[in-house]
Design a protein around this motif. Structure first.
Motif, PDB file in Angstrom:
ATOM      1  N   SER A 132       0.837  -1.197   0.000  1.00 46.70           N
ATOM      2  CA  SER A 132       0.000   0.000   0.000  1.00 46.70           C
ATOM      3  C   SER A 132       0.874   1.250   0.000  1.00 46.70           C
ATOM      4  O   SER A 132       2.025   1.246   0.446  1.00 46.70           O
ATOM      5  CB  SER A 132      -0.913   0.000   1.222  1.00 46.70           C
ATOM      6  OG  SER A 132      -0.139   0.061   2.410  1.00 46.70           O
ATOM      7  N   SER A 133       0.300   2.342  -0.467  1.00 45.12           N
ATOM      8  CA  SER A 133       1.014   3.620  -0.535  1.00 45.12           C
ATOM      9  C   SER A 133       0.972   4.317   0.814  1.00 45.12           C
ATOM     10  O   SER A 133       0.085   4.072   1.644  1.00 45.12           O
ATOM     11  CB  SER A 133       0.375   4.507  -1.603  1.00 45.12           C
ATOM     12  OG  SER A 133       0.837   5.832  -1.492  1.00 45.12           O
ATOM     13  N   TYR A 134       1.952   5.208   1.028  1.00 46.65           N
ATOM     14  CA  TYR A 134       1.944   6.011   2.240  1.00 46.65           C
ATOM     15  C   TYR A 134       0.795   7.017   2.224  1.00 46.65           C
ATOM     16  O   TYR A 134       0.545   7.696   3.226  1.00 46.65           O
ATOM     17  CB  TYR A 134       3.271   6.748   2.400  1.00 46.65           C
ATOM     18  CG  TYR A 134       4.355   5.881   3.006  1.00 46.65           C
ATOM     19  CD1 TYR A 134       4.340   5.570   4.353  1.00 46.65           C
ATOM     20  CD2 TYR A 134       5.388   5.382   2.214  1.00 46.65           C
ATOM     21  CE1 TYR A 134       5.339   4.773   4.910  1.00 46.65           C
ATOM     22  CE2 TYR A 134       6.379   4.586   2.763  1.00 46.65           C
ATOM     23  CZ  TYR A 134       6.350   4.282   4.110  1.00 46.65           C
ATOM     24  OH  TYR A 134       7.323   3.481   4.663  1.00 46.65           O
ATOM     25  N   LEU A 135       0.114   7.122   1.095  1.00 48.08           N
ATOM     26  CA  LEU A 135      -1.058   7.983   1.018  1.00 48.08           C
ATOM     27  C   LEU A 135      -2.311   7.296   1.548  1.00 48.08           C
ATOM     28  O   LEU A 135      -3.357   7.933   1.684  1.00 48.08           O
ATOM     29  CB  LEU A 135      -1.297   8.424  -0.433  1.00 48.08           C
ATOM     30  CG  LEU A 135      -0.245   9.372  -1.032  1.00 48.08           C
ATOM     31  CD1 LEU A 135      -0.596   9.692  -2.475  1.00 48.08           C
ATOM     32  CD2 LEU A 135      -0.158  10.661  -0.210  1.00 48.08           C
ATOM     33  N   PHE A 136      -2.212   6.015   1.855  1.00 45.19           N
ATOM     34  CA  PHE A 136      -3.368   5.267   2.347  1.00 45.19           C
ATOM     35  C   PHE A 136      -4.010   5.914   3.573  1.00 45.19           C
ATOM     36  O   PHE A 136      -5.251   5.967   3.672  1.00 45.19           O
ATOM     37  CB  PHE A 136      -2.958   3.820   2.654  1.00 45.19           C
ATOM     38  CG  PHE A 136      -4.075   2.992   3.224  1.00 45.19           C
ATOM     39  CD1 PHE A 136      -5.033   2.432   2.388  1.00 45.19           C
ATOM     40  CD2 PHE A 136      -4.176   2.781   4.600  1.00 45.19           C
ATOM     41  CE1 PHE A 136      -6.070   1.657   2.918  1.00 45.19           C
ATOM     42  CE2 PHE A 136      -5.197   2.019   5.132  1.00 45.19           C
ATOM     43  CZ  PHE A 136      -6.155   1.453   4.286  1.00 45.19           C
ATOM     44  N   PRO A 137      -3.235   6.462   4.535  1.00 37.92           N
ATOM     45  CA  PRO A 137      -3.868   7.111   5.687  1.00 37.92           C
ATOM     46  C   PRO A 137      -4.715   8.324   5.297  1.00 37.92           C
ATOM     47  O   PRO A 137      -5.634   8.695   6.042  1.00 37.92           O
ATOM     48  CB  PRO A 137      -2.680   7.521   6.567  1.00 37.92           C
ATOM     49  CG  PRO A 137      -1.601   6.555   6.195  1.00 37.92           C
ATOM     50  CD  PRO A 137      -1.781   6.339   4.720  1.00 37.92           C
ATOM     51  N   LEU A 138      -4.367   8.952   4.157  1.00 40.80           N
ATOM     52  CA  LEU A 138      -5.148  10.107   3.708  1.00 40.80           C
ATOM     53  C   LEU A 138      -6.314   9.695   2.811  1.00 40.80           C
ATOM     54  O   LEU A 138      -7.400  10.279   2.868  1.00 40.80           O
ATOM     55  CB  LEU A 138      -4.244  11.101   2.965  1.00 40.80           C
ATOM     56  CG  LEU A 138      -3.103  11.711   3.783  1.00 40.80           C
ATOM     57  CD1 LEU A 138      -2.279  12.643   2.908  1.00 40.80           C
ATOM     58  CD2 LEU A 138      -3.667  12.472   4.985  1.00 40.80           C
ATOM     59  N   LEU A 139      -6.077   8.685   1.993  1.00 40.39           N
ATOM     60  CA  LEU A 139      -7.114   8.220   1.078  1.00 40.39           C
ATOM     61  C   LEU A 139      -7.060   6.694   1.025  1.00 40.39           C
ATOM     62  O   LEU A 139      -6.054   6.134   0.556  1.00 40.39           O
ATOM     63  CB  LEU A 139      -6.882   8.795  -0.332  1.00 40.39           C
ATOM     64  CG  LEU A 139      -7.952   8.477  -1.368  1.00 40.39           C
ATOM     65  CD1 LEU A 139      -9.238   9.214  -1.012  1.00 40.39           C
ATOM     66  CD2 LEU A 139      -7.489   8.938  -2.768  1.00 40.39           C
ATOM     67  N   PRO A 140      -8.002   6.003   1.606  1.00 41.09           N
ATOM     68  CA  PRO A 140      -9.344   6.504   1.953  1.00 41.09           C
ATOM     69  C   PRO A 140      -9.566   6.898   3.407  1.00 41.09           C
ATOM     70  O   PRO A 140     -10.587   7.500   3.726  1.00 41.09           O
ATOM     71  CB  PRO A 140     -10.220   5.307   1.630  1.00 41.09           C
ATOM     72  CG  PRO A 140      -9.372   4.134   2.022  1.00 41.09           C
ATOM     73  CD  PRO A 140      -7.962   4.525   1.647  1.00 41.09           C
ATOM     74  N   VAL A 141      -8.623   6.572   4.334  1.00 42.22           N
ATOM     75  CA  VAL A 141      -8.909   6.741   5.760  1.00 42.22           C
ATOM     76  C   VAL A 141      -9.228   8.199   6.102  1.00 42.22           C
ATOM     77  O   VAL A 141     -10.271   8.504   6.689  1.00 42.22           O
ATOM     78  CB  VAL A 141      -7.726   6.235   6.620  1.00 42.22           C
ATOM     79  CG1 VAL A 141      -8.021   6.483   8.104  1.00 42.22           C
ATOM     80  CG2 VAL A 141      -7.479   4.756   6.372  1.00 42.22           C
ATOM     81  N   GLY A 142      -8.332   9.103   5.734  1.00 44.11           N
ATOM     82  CA  GLY A 142      -8.556  10.507   6.051  1.00 44.11           C
ATOM     83  C   GLY A 142      -9.799  11.061   5.387  1.00 44.11           C
ATOM     84  O   GLY A 142     -10.567  11.824   6.000  1.00 44.11           O
ATOM     85  N   THR A 143      -9.999  10.693   4.124  1.00 48.36           N
ATOM     86  CA  THR A 143     -11.182  11.163   3.405  1.00 48.36           C
ATOM     87  C   THR A 143     -12.450  10.657   4.070  1.00 48.36           C
ATOM     88  O   THR A 143     -13.425  11.408   4.248  1.00 48.36           O
ATOM     89  CB  THR A 143     -11.135  10.684   1.943  1.00 48.36           C
ATOM     90  OG1 THR A 143      -9.902  11.102   1.355  1.00 48.36           O
ATOM     91  CG2 THR A 143     -12.303  11.259   1.157  1.00 48.36           C
TER      92      THR A 143
END
Length: 339
Positions: A132-143
């Motif tokens: 998974s990407s390090y952006l996973f915490p932002l998308l979708p979790v953060g979103t």
């Protein structure tokens, strides 16, 4: 039916039904809007499981410190990030799961965003794996978290609850009863050594309100006989104004009950009446404010405040004086709550 009673203080059946409706709308809207950001257009549901737990807090317990916007968003995002980081450096194992949840709790505590679903978000990030990407915490979790918090904010505009929660102001320190402060509440919590899901500000307001209600109830139960001063200083109706004036000055009182030949209260006199010329007190006396010994003492407050009465004479069934209650007597009672 005890089994179905709410376990949350202050919760009602209406609140629980509204919380269910709010969660339905919030989760549905979150899943629908986040689906537009999904990489795979066939993914109609792109929402992480911790949002279900977050919805319970945001819609069922909106006053909880752990349900406020920063804990709901920050707690989920930070925890998911910790899970992803651990997944990139460690294989999936019991140890990595323990580190993810433990690290998430530590980070949320230090950053003042403790949110119970964050523990699940950490595991979701861990299970997403190193792929998974390090952006996973932002998308979708953060979103997900942002949309859910926004849904809760809009929904609670109509539910009757304030969100984000702002503690109600406690009773003013200038009005009784005010016998403890915020620091006392904080020190008591430290002494108990337990963690409660309520802010010190809310706890202070609840305690002050409870004490005010308890004192108000005790005031309503207070009868005139409990408050009166016996041995009433009086003057005969046939006495001269000079005699009445001398008694007022000698005894340092503002009003005297005027008694007839049978000892019954027929009026009252003070310095205001004594400025008029007269042969006897009967000619210048004013109506007396009286009450029975069993009369609720709290009802006298309106006489002092609205009728400008300085003293209420307590009389028996034959209208003979048995006591007196002055403004000073009531002030003494009211200030007991300050001690």
């Amino acid at each position: 039916m005890k089994l179905f009673r709410p376990i949350l203080a202050g919760a009602t059946l209406r609140d629980r039904l509204l919380a269910s409706l709010g969660a339905l709308i919030g989760i549905g809207l979150t899943a629908f809007l986040t689906a537009f950001a999904a990489e795979d257009t066939r993914q109609l549901l792109w929402i992480v499981p911790p949002m279900g737990a977050s919805a319970v807090l945001l819609f069922a317990v909106p006053a909880s410190p752990m349900a406020q916007p920063w804990p709901a968003i920050g707690g989920n995002v930070i925890s998911a990030f910790i899970g992803v980081v651990i997944a990139h450096f460690m294989p999936l194992s019991a140890l990595s799961a323990a580190l993810a949840v433990g690290g998430a709790i530590a980070a949320m505590s230090l950053l003042r965003c403790l949110h119970p679903p964050g523990g699940a978000a950490a595991l979701v990030g861990l299970f997403a794996g190193a792929s998974s990407s390090y952006l996973f915490p932002l998308l979708p979790v953060g979103t997900n978290a942002v949309i859910l918090v926004g849904s809760a904010w809009i929904y609670h505009r109509f539910s009757g609850h304030a969100y984000p929660h702002v503690p109600a102001a406690p009773p003013s320190p200038d009005t009784p009863p005010w016998t403890f402060s915020r620091s006392d509440v904080t020190e008591a919590l430290d002494e108990l050594g337990e963690t409660f899901d309520i802010s010190p500000a809310d706890l202070e307001t609840i305690l002050q309100t409870i004490k005010q209600r308890a004192l108000a109830r005790s005031y309503r139960q207070l009868a005139c006989r409990d408050l009166m001063t016996p041995h009433v200083i009086s003057v005969a109706a046939s006495a001269s104004p000079e005699e009445a004036r001398a008694r007022l000055v000698e005894k340092d009182v503002r009003r005297l009950p005027v008694l007839d030949d049978d000892g019954r209260v027929v009026g009252a006199v003070g310095l205001r009446e004594l400025v008029r010329p007269a042969a006897t007190v009967r000619e210048i006396m004013s109506p007396a404010s009286t009450a029975a010994p069993t009369h609720p003492a709290i009802d006298l407050l309106a006489r002092y405040a609205e009728d400008r009465v300085h003293a209420v004479f307590i009389v028996d069934q034959d209208s003979r004086p048995v006591g007196v209650i002055t403004e000073a007597d009531w002030l003494s009672v009211l200030t007991r709550g300050l001690k």
